[in-house]
Design a protein around this motif. Structure first.
Motif, mmCIF file in Angstrom:
data_model
loop_
_atom_site.group_PDB
_atom_site.id
_atom_site.type_symbol
_atom_site.label_atom_id
_atom_site.label_comp_id
_atom_site.label_asym_id
_atom_site.label_seq_id
_atom_site.Cartn_x
_atom_site.Cartn_y
_atom_site.Cartn_z
ATOM 1 N N MET A 217 10.244 -30.299 -22.504
ATOM 2 C CA MET A 217 10.534 -28.885 -22.311
ATOM 3 C C MET A 217 11.037 -28.618 -20.894
ATOM 4 O O MET A 217 11.820 -27.697 -20.666
ATOM 5 N N ALA A 218 10.623 -29.433 -19.943
ATOM 6 C CA ALA A 218 11.084 -29.265 -18.566
ATOM 7 C C ALA A 218 12.571 -29.559 -18.432
ATOM 8 O O ALA A 218 13.236 -29.044 -17.526
ATOM 9 N N VAL A 219 13.104 -30.368 -19.335
ATOM 10 C CA VAL A 219 14.537 -30.666 -19.306
ATOM 11 C C VAL A 219 15.322 -29.516 -19.920
ATOM 12 O O VAL A 219 16.243 -28.966 -19.317
ATOM 13 N N SER A 220 14.955 -29.130 -21.138
ATOM 14 C CA SER A 220 15.614 -28.018 -21.827
ATOM 15 C C SER A 220 14.738 -27.585 -22.991
ATOM 16 O O SER A 220 13.809 -28.295 -23.385
ATOM 17 N N ASN A 221 15.060 -26.416 -23.538
ATOM 18 C CA ASN A 221 14.245 -25.851 -24.609
ATOM 19 C C ASN A 221 14.768 -26.274 -25.976
ATOM 20 O O ASN A 221 15.856 -25.852 -26.386
ATOM 21 N N PRO A 222 14.017 -27.089 -26.725
ATOM 22 C CA PRO A 222 14.453 -27.492 -28.056
ATOM 23 C C PRO A 222 13.918 -26.588 -29.172
ATOM 24 O O PRO A 222 14.107 -26.897 -30.345
ATOM 25 N N VAL A 223 13.234 -25.496 -28.802
ATOM 26 C CA VAL A 223 12.528 -24.676 -29.797
ATOM 27 C C VAL A 223 13.091 -23.248 -29.802
ATOM 28 O O VAL A 223 12.752 -22.431 -28.939
ATOM 29 N N PRO A 224 13.965 -22.892 -30.746
ATOM 30 C CA PRO A 224 14.409 -21.498 -30.853
ATOM 31 C C PRO A 224 13.218 -20.610 -31.227
ATOM 32 O O PRO A 224 12.315 -21.044 -31.958
ATOM 33 N N PRO A 225 13.187 -19.370 -30.754
ATOM 34 C CA PRO A 225 12.058 -18.486 -31.077
ATOM 35 C C PRO A 225 11.786 -18.367 -32.576
ATOM 36 O O PRO A 225 10.629 -18.298 -32.993
ATOM 37 N N ILE A 226 12.833 -18.373 -33.393
ATOM 38 C CA ILE A 226 12.666 -18.206 -34.833
ATOM 39 C C ILE A 226 11.865 -19.348 -35.454
ATOM 40 O O ILE A 226 11.320 -19.209 -36.550
ATOM 41 N N SER A 227 11.762 -20.465 -34.757
ATOM 42 C CA SER A 227 11.103 -21.643 -35.328
ATOM 43 C C SER A 227 9.670 -21.830 -34.851
ATOM 44 O O SER A 227 9.049 -22.849 -35.167
ATOM 45 N N PHE A 228 9.113 -20.853 -34.115
ATOM 46 C CA PHE A 228 7.825 -21.058 -33.448
ATOM 47 C C PHE A 228 6.821 -19.961 -33.791
ATOM 48 O O PHE A 228 7.011 -18.793 -33.455
ATOM 49 N N LEU A 229 5.737 -20.347 -34.459
ATOM 50 C CA LEU A 229 4.606 -19.449 -34.733
ATOM 51 C C LEU A 229 3.467 -19.827 -33.798
ATOM 52 O O LEU A 229 3.124 -21.016 -33.691
ATOM 53 N N TYR A 230 2.867 -18.858 -33.125
ATOM 54 C CA TYR A 230 1.814 -19.189 -32.162
ATOM 55 C C TYR A 230 0.665 -18.194 -32.240
ATOM 56 O O TYR A 230 0.769 -17.119 -32.826
ATOM 57 N N ARG A 231 -0.437 -18.593 -31.621
ATOM 58 C CA ARG A 231 -1.649 -17.767 -31.637
ATOM 59 C C ARG A 231 -1.523 -16.625 -30.623
ATOM 60 O O ARG A 231 -1.139 -16.837 -29.472
ATOM 61 N N ARG A 232 -1.890 -15.424 -31.033
ATOM 62 C CA ARG A 232 -1.847 -14.278 -30.128
ATOM 63 C C ARG A 232 -2.717 -14.510 -28.899
ATOM 64 O O ARG A 232 -2.398 -14.056 -27.795
ATOM 65 N N SER A 233 -3.812 -15.241 -29.068
ATOM 66 C CA SER A 233 -4.735 -15.480 -27.942
ATOM 67 C C SER A 233 -4.077 -16.220 -26.792
ATOM 68 O O SER A 233 -4.597 -16.216 -25.671
ATOM 69 N N VAL A 234 -2.937 -16.862 -27.037
ATOM 70 C CA VAL A 234 -2.211 -17.543 -25.968
ATOM 71 C C VAL A 234 -1.870 -16.573 -24.843
ATOM 72 O O VAL A 234 -1.926 -16.907 -23.658
#
Length: 404
Positions: free
Chosen positions: A176-193
């Motif tokens: 991830m430090a090199v570049s972002n391989p994860v488009p927002p549409i592809s990522f589900l995460y916990r609200r607690s983050v």
């Protein structure tokens, strides 16, 4: 961390009376793109998993089309759509934060209005995060499909589909430090983050998702689910409401990539620590070196072709069977130069076919009368050229070597 705090006014927030808390909240950012918004709304309404709530954040656009499209889907959405209107645009990250705070949920998904989901996206990602193994992860990213499309009148026309970043198998902090391989549409995460790392940085006009993911990965892990469950749509328009920021604002992306890296590196320097800033700096230097080598390698291939054409060579023996040779073969064919044989020092390859052309040892190429050789290597070009020259000198045969 420095944030730009903006004063804003929400014209109105329409909530369904006594709306229950849902398992997952989908936050959809939009501005004056009704054609794309309609598809995005249908993308959420068609999910097989039904315990969701959708927050549409209209970031300074005309409210009428948004309200009309939402009303048209009231039945299929079971009245689970919240609409937030900004009287002026506050930016993508501010829109995300407003949407996140408008409702409650266990999980979150940022769904831009020009992207779409596989119907089982929520079902499969929530099932994973709810599992005993998934409980250790802050979120789950799925493989995205890149969809190239164009707008023709009132119709969206798909031109091409391909896996997005097929090289990615895991989501790590170093990568991830090199570049972002994860488009927002592809990522589900916990609200607690958000309680642990904060919200999206509203001072960033672009790359807010990348900067947020870096903060997540400083503290937690992200799982990669290798299933094509998200669609990352691209239109190669530089300007206009229907353009993509990744296409139309490349200079801005480069600028803020540098600014984010500089900010974190200065934080490390101020603390006297080797942290994320140092990692970002190293990753940037590594990427720059890799890009420079790639550019030099591409120029080396073109140089070989120019030499062959200048000397009116129409048929050549190519020394090498690696990636360079693979690309050079195609480039030669495009420029009307036939590859008669491939030459390799590895005896295990002799007699095999590469692009339908036989691989032979150097002496066999000489026996077949080849006197023009193209060196298909960047790093070992001088060594290969010396090997060819020495062999032909020993055989007392003339030879021409075309080297990068």
């Amino acid at each position: 961390m420095h944030h730009l705090f903006v004063r804003f006014q929400v014209l109105f927030i329409r909530r369904v009376p006594d709306m229950p808390s849902s398992k997952v909240a989908v936050v959809m950012r939009t501005k004056n793109r009704p054609l794309l918004l309609a598809r995005a709304l249908d993308s959420v309404c068609s999910q097989t998993y039904r315990d969701w709530i959708l927050v549409v954040v209209n970031d300074g656009g005309d409210p009428e089309p948004v309200e009309r499209l939402v009303r048209e889907r009231a039945t299929s959405a079971d009245d689970r759509i919240v609409v937030v209107h900004h009287d002026r645009s506050l930016g993508m990250e501010a829109a995300s934060n407003r949407g996140i705070r408008a409702v409650t949920s266990d999980y979150l998904l940022i769904h831009d209005d020009d992207d779409s989901l596989h119907p089982q996206f929520l079902e499969k990602t929530i099932q994973f995060l709810d599992s005993p193994f998934g409980s250790r992860f802050a979120g789950v990213a799925v493989r995205a499909v890149k969809v190239l499309e164009e707008i023709r009148g009132d119709v969206i026309v798909t031109l091409h589909r391909e896996p997005y970043r097929p090289d990615i198998k895991t989501v790590g902090l170093a990568e991830m430090a090199v570049s972002n391989p994860v488009p927002p549409i592809s990522f589900l995460y916990r609200r607690s983050v958000h309680d642990a790392v904060g919200y999206y940085d509203e001072s960033l006009p672009v790359l807010g998702d990348w900067e947020f993911y870096l903060r997540i990965l400083e503290r937690f892990d992200i799982y990669y689910l290798d299933e094509e469950l998200a669609y990352y749509h691209h239109r190669y328009l530089k300007t206009g409401a229907y353009s993509n920021t990744v296409v139309g604002q490349t200079d801005l992306h480069r600028l803020y990539d540098t600014l984010v890296r500089n900010r974190r590196l200065r934080e490390d320097l101020a603390k006297g620590t080797f942290g994320l800033g140092a990692l970002l700096a190293i990753a940037s230097l590594h990427a720059s070196a890799a890009n420079a080598k790639k550019a030099l390698t591409e120029e080396a291939k073109r140089s070989v072709v120019r030499q062959l054409r200048h000397n009116r060579v129409r048929r050549v023996a190519v020394y090498g069977t690696g990636e360079f040779a693979d690309d050079l073969y195609r480039l030669l064919a495009h420029n009307g130069v036939e590859t008669g044989v491939f030459v390799d020092s590895d005896a295990r390859l002799h007699g095999k076919m590469f692009h339908g052309v036989e691989v032979v040892p150097l002496e066999e190429a000489a026996r077949r009368g080849f006197r023009d050789f193209a060196v298909a290597s960047f790093s070992y070009a001088d060594d290969i050229a010396a090997t060819i020259a020495l062999a032909f000198e020993q055989w007392n045969l003339p030879v021409r070597i075309f080297c990068p």
